[in-house]
Design an enzyme around this catalytic site. Structure first.
Site: not given
Ligand code: NAD
Length: 246
Positions: A141, A154
């Protein structure tokens, strides 16, 4: 679309959000994809169906990656079903806002158990079966390098992820396995729908390219990272953020 035919990819946490976008993109690129989910079997099945409807190959495997005992069976399931594993995308992650005062031992454990320990143990299990030419992508991130005081824990997990991208890239280079980090900016997903509504204007204002990211923006970067076009890229993290510095 890139040519990943014959390759097998495991995308953690790919029942929704960025992970679902990555799973669909890698399948469109020709890979057979393992869609990992923790709780939402229905959402994972929808991703599998969407991939199949587009002519791709995928199947869903339940594993809660904050539980070490769930990890080896996930990697085993991928190899049993498709015969090999070439690509691991460490996408699953949790995110909660905090303040110095609100941090608890439980919130630290919840974040680190999935975002860091889970990522590391899946990588350990996958690395035992990845062939030369294999690729691991760690979803980081932008807050890893511009940490925010409303997300101490985080941000710290993603700093750890960037460090692991460097150590793993070094450790696995001799086997010709690459490790690439992708650091998204602000991406609209189910997981941040509430905060997105409140923060979108502020964050879009700070984003030179003037919009919120979509899962497909991150998936395109992952597609590049796992391709031969990135054959000389390892141990580093690429910002994919529309220019946003959080
Ligand atoms: P989200 O919450 O929409 O999806 C997260 C995914 O992780 C889901 O499919 C969920 O089922 C899965 N998950 C959660 N707990 C779990 C577990 N214990 N075991 C297995 N799977 C699990 O999140 P997102 O926004 O799509 O984020 C995905 C990745 O991108 C993450 O690593 C997040 O930190 C990173 N990220 C997101 C953003 C953003 O703005 N959305 C920005 C930077 C980084």
């Amino acid at each position: 679309m890139r040519n990943l035919s014959g390759k097998v990819a495991l995308v953690t946490g790919s029942s929704k959000g960025i992970g679902a976008g990555i799973a669909k993109r890698l399948a469109a690129d020709g890979a057979s994809v393992v869609v990992n989910y923790s709780r939402s079997a229905e959402d994972a099945e929808l991703v599998v169906q969407a991939i199949a409807a587009a002519g791709g190959q995928a199947f869903a495997v339940q594993a809660d990656l904050s539980r070490p005992e769930d990890i080896q069976p996930l990697v085993d399931a991928a190899v049993q079903r498709f015969g090999r594993l070439d690509i691991l995308v460490n996408n699953a992650g949790v995110y909660q806002v905090d303040s110095l005062d609100s941090i608890t031992a439980e919130s630290v454990d919840m974040h680190f158990n999935l975002n860091v320990r889970g990522l590391l143990l899946v990588t350990q299990a996958a690395a035992r079966v990845l062939p030369p030419g294999g690729v691991i992508v760690n979803i980081s991130s932008g807050v890893a390098t511009s940490p925010q005081p409303m997300v101490h824990v985080y941000s710290a997990t993603k700093g750890a992820v960037d460090t692991l991208t460097r150590t793993l890239g070094t450790a696995l280079g001799a086997r010709r396995i690459r490790v690439v980090g992708i650091a998204p900016g602000f991406v609209a997903t189910e997981g941040n729908a509430e905060s997105a509504a409140a923060m979108a204007e502020h964050l879009v204002g700070k984003t030179p390219l003037g919009r919120v990211g979509q899962p497909s923006d991150i998936a395109a970067a992952v597609s590049y990272a796992v391709s031969e076009d990135a054959a000389w890229v390892t141990g580093t993290t690429l910002d994919v953020a529309g220019g946003l510095v959080f």
